[in-house]
Design an enzyme around this catalytic site. Structure first.
Site, PDB file in Angstrom:
ATOM      1  N   GLY A 143       0.784  -1.237  -0.096  1.00  0.00           N
ATOM      2  CA  GLY A 143      -0.045  -0.160  -0.072  1.00  0.00           C
ATOM      3  C   GLY A 143       0.859   1.348  -0.035  1.00  0.00           C
ATOM      4  CG  ASP A 257      -8.986   2.750   1.926  1.00  0.00           C
ATOM      5  OD1 ASP A 257      -9.668   3.436   1.147  1.00  0.00           O
ATOM      6  OD2 ASP A 257      -7.732   2.828   2.237  1.00  0.00           O
TER       7      ASP A 257
END
Ligand SMILES: Nc1ncnc2c1ncn2[C@@H]1O[C@H](COP(=O)(O)OP(=O)(O)OP(=O)(O)O)[C@@H](O)[C@H]1O
Length: 667
Positions: A143, A257
């Site tokens: 990420g 998210d």
């Protein structure tokens, strides 16, 4: 003003349509450009874009090579089992295959293997204790602010592969702010380990580096299953997603998210896991009313920032132009205010806490009705946003002294190369925009400060839309303005205007746009090859080779997607695969107004889930009672579920029928 942007792939790629000579917009036109005018995107361009996208998302495969994981740990790091059938199909968000056992023949390129080894070495060098405790095998996710690696316990290295427990080790990059890491950790310890929410075993820190050790879940890649799920599996997927959200929301926490790569799904085992609380935030407590009294609360929003895809807190007055102009290259990371500064617990304390599900979930959701927002204005070329009223907002800053005097003052910005004094005197609005583009709801795009858990529900709706339409990602805009324009294109300008008004934001759109019908949209996309067939067009062309295009949706008339279409369109019923209740749920999850949007808790009571559950229950009862007609009943129910509702009215009727049916089933 780009208020009419066709979402990606709305114009179907792959078939050659003649441009209509009527001068109307062609369905070949894709995105509106930054200036708001339609920009022709010829089919071949779209196809290229699509291919490019496909290329970007092509799975990179990271197997663990036999040598990995031993950087600091000697021979114990070698992981020499073969992957089980199940494990070998697991994947990670960036498309990397997670081979939980040792791949006999590594299927990775040298480059990706190197990256995996680099990530392992980096982790072991930065946090040497990891190497003492774990064999680290491969990188399974990457990420913006972390790398996730697969590990097994060294003390279990003598066990056969199938018995070794697997862990996902999330290594935060050293520049990640401690508060952000702390908050993520707190979310996981407080809420995780149950209801499809990821838990945490321990956290290790060494100087500036920190790593979370979480239970590992082998999972499939969204790309590989979102077009292949049947209705029961979609139902299962959505139910489990909503179960996770309901749990998180009970703690008044917004995940912020929610997206497919953060909701892991193991198809074979029917397991689900919501991960990544890196952007999670607590819902603001109710406003205290007086000016400036809640600045600290507001600052709670600023807890996490992502410099690339995910932009967190920014002041309205700063955010959009830079984004729009620089395509996201300029991101401000205003890390952390005093309210979020909490001492880190000693590592041992955290390590011992094996995910207590202690925190009481009172279920209350203090969705505060926001007091009046202060005036603010932006001239963004495409869109102006000006709050409509002014008064004691809690979002006062050091500019608040003259607010009362200036809130109603006339703005002189228009056509001037600078911001006028009156606007400069206005208070700043702090509205979080943390989240992944494409999943941000209207209230975030409108920079509404009092965001709630409804933010996550919208994102769940976007996932549902992707699944139902077979388009992923569904929304893909380069900045928030175009993102809002995409929403306007689908839901119409009225819905956005009304919501903006309800949220005390003002939005100026250059043109009107009628809503599209979500059912038509889903089926049209799902069966794009049918509806884009050149023969179909040919059959609708007039003798001179023209074919009318709908001015609102820019589709050929026979494919018109508008809610109230004036055209006779191609019948869709033959292609229907969803019950009417699915569309109804989709509508509710994607309700524009966050105050009216369904909650995760309510969504789980929706007929899309309950009718099927009750049908199943009735089937089971019948089997238990030895009734021989089970199959027939099931067929009948399937038939009921296939019943199509074409208009919103019919849709409502259908949902009512579903409810009735479930009541009958209960009896
Ligand atoms: N517990 C887990 N089990 C298996 N895989 C996991 C686990 N946690 C994370 N992953 C994998 O790692 C990927 C990245 O994890 P995560 O989202 O937590 O990191 P991130 O740095 O916040 O990523 P991003 O910025 O893309 O959201 C996930 O998409 C998933 O594929």
């Amino acid at each position: 003003m780009a208020d009419r942007v066709l979402c990606q792939e709305l114009a179907t790629p792959g078939t050659h349509y003649r441009r209509p000579k009527s001068g109307m917009a062609s369905p070949n036109m894709g995105y509106a450009n930054g200036g708001g005018s339609w920009r022709a995107a010829p089919r071949h361009t779209q196809k290229q874009q699509h291919q490019q996208q496909q290329r970007q998302t092509t799975p990179q495969q990271y197997g663990n090579s036999p040598g990995t994981g031993t950087a600091s740990g000697g021979g114990g790091g070698r992981y020499v089992g073969k992957p089980t059938a199940e494990e070998s199909q697991t994947v990670e968000s960036t498309g990397a295959e997670v081979v939980a056992g040792l791949p006999a023949t590594p299927r990775t390129t040298k480059q990706t293997r190197n990256k995996s080894e680099e990530a392992i070495n980096d982790l072991l060098v930065r946090i040497p204790d990891i190497g003492k405790l774990f064999d680290v095998h491969s990188r399974i996710g990457n990420g913006t602010f972390s790398t996730v690696l697969l590990g097994t316990l060294r003390r279990e290295s003598h066990l056969p592969d199938s018995l070794r427990r697997k862990f996902a080790i999330k290594h935060h990059i050293p520049t990640s702010h401690p508060d952000r890491i702390m908050k993520e950790l707190q979310c996981m310890t407080k809420m995780g380990g149950t209801e499809n929410v990821v838990g945490i075993h321990c956290c290790l820190r060494c100087d500036a580096s920190a790593a979370f050790v979480m239970p590992y879940m082998a999972h499939d890649r969204f790309h590989d299953f979102y077009t292949r799920m049947d209705v029961p599996e979609i139902r299962l997927y959505m139910r489990n997603l909503l179960v996770a959200l309901r749990h998180v929301h009970k703690f008044d926490v917004i995940h912020r998210d929610v997206k497919p790569s953060n909701f892991l799904y193991n198809r074979r085992r029917r397991e689900f896991l919501l991960v990544d609380f890196g952007l999670a935030q607590h819902v603001n407590p109710p406003a205290l009313g007086s000016s400036g009294s809640s600045v600290a609360n507001n600052n709670n929003n600023n807890n996490s920032k992502r410099p690339r895809e995910r932009d967190a807190m920014e002041t309205v007055q700063q955010s959009a132009p830079a984004d729009a102009g620089l395509g996201g290259a300029v991101k401000r990371m205003r890390l952390h205010e005093e309210s979020s500064k909490m001492p880190l617990k000693p590592v041992n304390d955290i390590a011992q806490s094996e995910l207590q599900q202690s925190a009481a979930a009172d279920g209350s959701n203090p969705v505060q009705q926001q007091p009046v927002q202060q005036l603010q204005q932006q001239q963004q070329g495409q869109m102006d946003q000006t709050p409509s009223t002014a008064s004691g907002s809690k979002y006062n800053t050091n500019r608040n002294a003259s607010v009362a005097a200036t809130n109603n003052a006339k703005c002189f910005c228009f056509a001037n190369p600078s911001v006028c004094l009156n606007c400069l005197m206005k208070k700043e609005v702090h509205a979080s925009r943390a989240g992944t583009p494409g999943y941000r709801p209207p209230e975030v795009l409108l920079k509404y400060p009092d965001q709630t858990t409804a933010v996550d529900v919208w994102a769940a709706g976007v996932i549902f839309l992707s699944i139902m339409s077979s388009v992923y990602p569904f929304f893909k805009a380069p900045n928030d303005f175009i993102a809002l324009a995409e929403i306007v294109t689908i839901f119409g300008d009225q819905a956005i205007r009304k919501t903006a008004l309800a949220l005390e934001r003002m939005i100026t759109l250059s043109q009107r746009s009628r809503p599209l019908n979500l059912r038509k949209l889903c089926l049209r996309f799902r069966h794009r090859s049918v509806f884009s067939d050149a023969k179909l067009l040919k059959s609708h062309e007039s003798v001179d080779g023209r074919c009318e295009v709908c001015r609102n949706c820019d589709q050929y008339f026979f494919n018109c997607l508008c809610e109230d279409s004036e055209y006779l369109t191609e019948p869709l019923d033959a292609y229907e695969c969803f019950p009417a209740s699915a569309y109804d749920l989709l509508h509710r999850l994607l309700e524009i107004n966050p105050h009216k949007r369904i909650t995760a808790e309510e969504a789980l009571q929706h007929p899309f889930f309950t009718a099927a559950e009750e049908a199943e229950q009735a089937d089971q009862d019948q089997v238990a009672n030895g009734t021989p007609q089970t199959r027939k009943v099931r067929r009948q129910r399937y038939h009921n579920h296939k019943t199509v509702a074409a208009t919103p009215e019919q849709l409502k009727q259908q949902v009512a029928l579903d409810l009735q049916q479930s009541a009958i089933n209960k009896l």
